[in-house]
Design an enzyme around this catalytic site. Sequence first.
Site, PDB file in Angstrom:
ATOM      1  N   TYR A  54       6.299 -65.472  92.224  1.00  0.00           N
ATOM      2  CA  TYR A  54       7.613 -64.855  92.308  1.00  0.00           C
ATOM      3  C   TYR A  54       8.489 -65.337  91.157  1.00  0.00           C
ATOM      4  O   TYR A  54       8.757 -66.531  91.017  1.00  0.00           O
ATOM      5  CB  TYR A  54       8.304 -65.176  93.631  1.00  0.00           C
ATOM      6  N   PRO A 208       9.945 -55.972 106.755  1.00  0.00           N
ATOM      7  CA  PRO A 208      10.307 -55.337 108.026  1.00  0.00           C
ATOM      8  C   PRO A 208      11.325 -54.213 107.848  1.00  0.00           C
ATOM      9  O   PRO A 208      11.449 -53.351 108.714  1.00  0.00           O
ATOM     10  CB  PRO A 208      10.891 -56.502 108.845  1.00  0.00           C
ATOM     11  N   THR A 288      20.231 -60.310  98.808  1.00  0.00           N
ATOM     12  CA  THR A 288      20.933 -60.558  97.555  1.00  0.00           C
ATOM     13  C   THR A 288      22.336 -61.087  97.796  1.00  0.00           C
ATOM     14  O   THR A 288      22.986 -61.548  96.865  1.00  0.00           O
ATOM     15  CB  THR A 288      21.020 -59.271  96.717  1.00  0.00           C
ATOM     16  N   GLU A 295      23.647 -61.011 108.872  1.00  0.00           N
ATOM     17  CA  GLU A 295      23.421 -59.812 109.684  1.00  0.00           C
ATOM     18  C   GLU A 295      21.975 -59.741 110.170  1.00  0.00           C
ATOM     19  O   GLU A 295      21.711 -59.525 111.361  1.00  0.00           O
ATOM     20  CB  GLU A 295      23.744 -58.552 108.875  1.00  0.00           C
TER      21      GLU A 295
END
Length: 342
Positions: A54, A208, A288, A295
């Site tokens: 990554y 997901p 980000t 949330e």
Amino acid sequence: MDHRRLGRSGLNVSEITYGNWLTHGELVGRDSALACIRAALDAGISTFDTADVYAFGAAEEVLGEALRPVRRSSVEIATKVCLPTGDGPNDQGLSRKHIMESCHASLRRLGTDYVDLYQAHRFDERTALDETLIAFDDLVRQGKVLYLGVSEWTAPQIQAALDLGEGLGLRSRIVANQPQYNMLWRVIEPEVLPLCRSAGIGQMVFQPLAQGVLTGKYLPGRPPPQGSRASSAGRAPRFIRRVLGETLLERIQQLRPLADEAGLSMAQLAIAWTLRQEGVNSAIIGATRPEQVTENAAAAGVRLSDDLVVKIDAILGDLVDRDPAKTAQMMAVKAGWSREEA
């Protein structure tokens, strides 16, 4: 934040795992990345997933920096090995050389003496499986790795690793699988999930939210909103545009009333849907902005009714992909796989 046992292992993982694919070192800068990780910790997330490939190592470095003030035993760090980390002939795959060198490099970047979970990022058709398993087992014996996992392996490949590991008398075994899984992409359901349930292998699922498509922010007939992955620079648009389509976007908007009825955001609905599947122990989210972490983490502990799930299936219908062959098509390490494709 609720925690679940990872398969039949003794390791507990948070229902929501924070992952930094296509974000840290690519879409967001250092300060934003650190803020997202702090938000994850504040939300009770204790499990963090990354990989050596990554952002070509930068993602591991940012994660290590962010977790440095945290008591090491209070978090679970997972990383991966296999995809290209350089241009040399031994800079990819699951050979003993690449596994050992990549593990040591990951530990340096993460600033830790061990990782809780070390995963084979893909299956390597060019390396003998016994060489791979023995190298992983040696890392466990050395205390540099606590648990082993795989990502995007087919059911026959997982079974072969289990059988061979038992035949070799290895101390360590595969306890985790990290597949792509969401409302739209269910290719693990016919073969991988049943095998893993019987073998005690837990699932830590990625995407997901289907690259953000299931949040409902991409609207039919409109360009991607500014600041979204589909409108950004770098590799993110290439990945997300694979799943964008007018019919799909129209159907996803039909899920919004169901989310409202359940008192959830669209993102929370999608994450809670993955966590309801037997054998899924954690859903990996990326972000980000810190508020996205907060949330999405709120989906932990949410239990969807059977009636709601039936309505979701009726809306998505023939757009759901359940073909187990798709895993094999996506996951095999191919000769000439470049760093940009990783």
